[in-house]
Enzyme design. Structure first.
Site, short mmCIF file in Angstrom:
data_model
loop_
_atom_site.label_atom_id
_atom_site.label_comp_id
_atom_site.label_asym_id
_atom_site.label_seq_id
_atom_site.Cartn_x
_atom_site.Cartn_y
_atom_site.Cartn_z
N ILE A 42 92.63 8.14 21.28
CA ILE A 42 91.35 8.55 20.69
C ILE A 42 90.22 7.70 21.25
O ILE A 42 89.16 8.21 21.63
CB ILE A 42 91.41 8.46 19.14
CG1 ILE A 42 92.43 9.46 18.60
CG2 ILE A 42 90.03 8.74 18.53
CD1 ILE A 42 92.74 9.32 17.11
N GLU A 69 90.88 7.67 -0.95
CA GLU A 69 90.84 9.13 -0.80
C GLU A 69 91.84 9.71 -1.79
O GLU A 69 92.93 9.13 -1.95
CB GLU A 69 91.23 9.52 0.64
CG GLU A 69 90.19 9.09 1.66
CD GLU A 69 90.53 9.52 3.08
OE1 GLU A 69 91.34 10.44 3.26
OE2 GLU A 69 89.98 8.92 4.02
N ASP A 78 91.53 -3.77 22.98
CA ASP A 78 92.81 -3.20 22.57
C ASP A 78 93.74 -4.34 22.20
O ASP A 78 93.41 -5.50 22.43
CB ASP A 78 93.39 -2.35 23.71
CG ASP A 78 94.25 -1.22 23.18
OD1 ASP A 78 94.34 -1.05 21.95
OD2 ASP A 78 94.85 -0.50 24.00
N HIS A 92 87.04 13.14 5.84
CA HIS A 92 88.28 13.02 6.61
C HIS A 92 88.60 14.33 7.36
O HIS A 92 89.64 14.96 7.11
CB HIS A 92 89.45 12.61 5.71
CG HIS A 92 90.60 11.99 6.46
ND1 HIS A 92 91.45 11.06 5.91
CD2 HIS A 92 91.04 12.17 7.74
CE1 HIS A 92 92.37 10.71 6.80
NE2 HIS A 92 92.13 11.38 7.93
N ILE A 93 87.69 14.69 8.26
CA ILE A 93 87.87 15.95 8.99
C ILE A 93 87.99 15.74 10.50
O ILE A 93 87.81 16.67 11.28
CB ILE A 93 86.69 16.93 8.72
CG1 ILE A 93 85.33 16.27 9.02
CG2 ILE A 93 86.75 17.48 7.30
CD1 ILE A 93 84.17 17.24 9.11
N GLY A 94 88.31 14.49 10.91
CA GLY A 94 88.38 14.20 12.35
C GLY A 94 89.27 15.16 13.12
O GLY A 94 88.94 15.60 14.21
N ALA A 95 90.43 15.48 12.55
CA ALA A 95 91.39 16.33 13.27
C ALA A 95 91.27 17.79 12.84
O ALA A 95 92.07 18.63 13.26
CB ALA A 95 92.81 15.84 13.00
N ARG A 135 90.85 4.86 9.67
CA ARG A 135 91.48 4.80 8.35
C ARG A 135 90.59 4.05 7.39
O ARG A 135 89.99 3.03 7.76
CB ARG A 135 92.82 4.07 8.42
CG ARG A 135 94.00 4.97 8.69
CD ARG A 135 94.23 6.01 7.59
NE ARG A 135 95.24 6.98 7.97
CZ ARG A 135 95.01 8.09 8.68
NH1 ARG A 135 93.80 8.37 9.11
NH2 ARG A 135 95.99 8.93 8.96
C1 3PG Z 1 95.27 11.56 11.60
O1 3PG Z 1 95.76 10.46 11.33
O2 3PG Z 1 95.81 12.36 12.37
C2 3PG Z 1 93.94 11.94 11.02
O3 3PG Z 1 93.47 10.99 10.15
C3 3PG Z 1 93.93 13.32 10.40
O4 3PG Z 1 94.45 13.38 9.12
P1 3PG Z 1 94.61 14.81 8.40
O5 3PG Z 1 95.70 15.54 9.12
O6 3PG Z 1 94.94 14.52 6.99
O7 3PG Z 1 93.31 15.54 8.56
#
Ligand code: 3PG
Length: 322
Positions: free
Chosen positions: A158, A275, A177, A293-296, A246
């Site tokens: 990422i 959360e 890192d 928490h909408i990154g993915a 996180r």
């Molecule tokens: C992850 O660790 O992949 C992200 O935080 C996404 O989490 P989520 O699948 O609950 O949206």
């Protein structure tokens, strides 16, 4: 063929593949407290989760039918991974499928914070027709990203994807890192990929020399913060921070203190210590850009995750059959 409980959902692409291969996919949301009973009553062999459902030692102990636990996403802090594996359960995640989506959301936070989009949007909705000139003045001190330095803490998939976007916008990138290494990041320009070498540097150098800092490390084993009062004080005054990794890797109380003192100008938060009930003072702060928490959570990332999970399960069960 297996009975699969996708307790936090699974994209249609993955579900279709699994069903085509003869598996049963259940997408009913089972409450955490009822999970063990449900798994045993329905002879579930595969549990799929995102970050909402936890799979702890008690479940591995109580549910001998479970052969696989899949995490659709990256962070596995909601699963007792080593314990599950020690009991012979195949516990896995999809580490690369969502990097681009998380990186894009992080860039979104940076752009929003640089021009106050989060706050401006809120106030334009409420007062745009009567207070236009006042609001124009209020948001007049924006800044540009190009030429500024982005420090990336945690330079895995990422972090590297974020570097590619930031370099493409003309930002300087420094990165830290857990070990020093040189990474070649491809910057996408039209159909070309321009390779850019980045040598990671130490943590202190990264946080002291960055105008923006984005953190991409897993939840720490002891649950502690990577960035607390000491680290915040070492940063440039007026730094902008983003946490889409996180909740808790940046100490929330210390972040609020630093925002209120002006040491941190603004922050973007996609993740929270508590959360799904984040603290109200974070949510109310005008200098924090917020997402839940909408990154993915993009169609593309969830499609890739669904397919990767399905292929892994199908492969596992065809190997078992042979
Ligand atoms: C992850 O660790 O992949 C992200 O935080 C996404 O989490 P989520 O699948 O609950 O949206």
């Amino acid at each position: 063929m297996a009975k699969i409980l996708a307790n936090d959902g699974i994209d249609k692409s993955g579900k279709d593949l699994l069903e085509k291969a003869g598996h049963t996919v259940i997408t009913d949301k089972v409450a955490q407290a009822d999970l063990i009973n449900y798994v045993n009553a329905n002879n579930i062999e595969v549990i799929l989760v995102r970050s909402a459902t936890t799979v702890r030692k008690d479940l591995f102990d109580a549910c001998p039918s479970v052969k696989m636990v899949g995490r659709g996403g990256v962070g596995m802090d909601n699963i007792d991974v080593e314990y599950g594996r020690s009991k012979g359960v195949d516990v896995f995640n999809t580490p690369g499928a969502s990097s681009q989506s998380v990186a894009e959301l992080t860039m979104g936070h940076l752009f929003s914070l640089a021009r106050f989009l989060h706050d401006s949007n809120k106030h334009m909705h409420a007062n745009g027709t009567t207070q236009f000139e006042v609001l124009k003045k209020k948001y007049a001190k924006g800044f540009e990203l190009r030429g500024k330095t982005l420090g990336i803490i945690g330079f895995g998939r990422i972090g590297q994807s974020l570097a590619s976007y930031a370099l493409g916008c003309g930002m300087n990138v420094i990165a830290n890192d857990h070990h020093e290494h040189e990474v070649t990041v491809d910057v996408h320009v039209g159909s070309q990929k321009i390779p850019v070498k980045i040598q990671t540097t130490n943590f202190e150098h990264t946080i002291k020399n960055s105008d923006f800092i984005s953190i991409h490390v897993p939840k720490q084993k002891d649950g502690g913060a990577v960035i607390g009062a000491k680290e915040l004080a070492m940063m440039k005054k007026g730094v902008v921070l983003v946490n889409s990794a996180r909740g808790g890797v940046i100490d929330e109380t210390e972040l609020l203190n630093a925002l209120n003192s002006g040491q941190v100008a603004a922050a973007g938060l996609d993740v929270f210590e508590k959360e799904p009930t984040p603290r109200a003072d974070l949510l109310a702060h005008p200098n924090i850009c917020l997402t839940p928490h909408i990154g993915a959570s993009t169609n593309e990332a969830q499609d890739r995750i669904g397919v990767e999970i399905a292929e892994r399960i199908i492969k596992h069960y065809s190997a078992v059959k042979v």
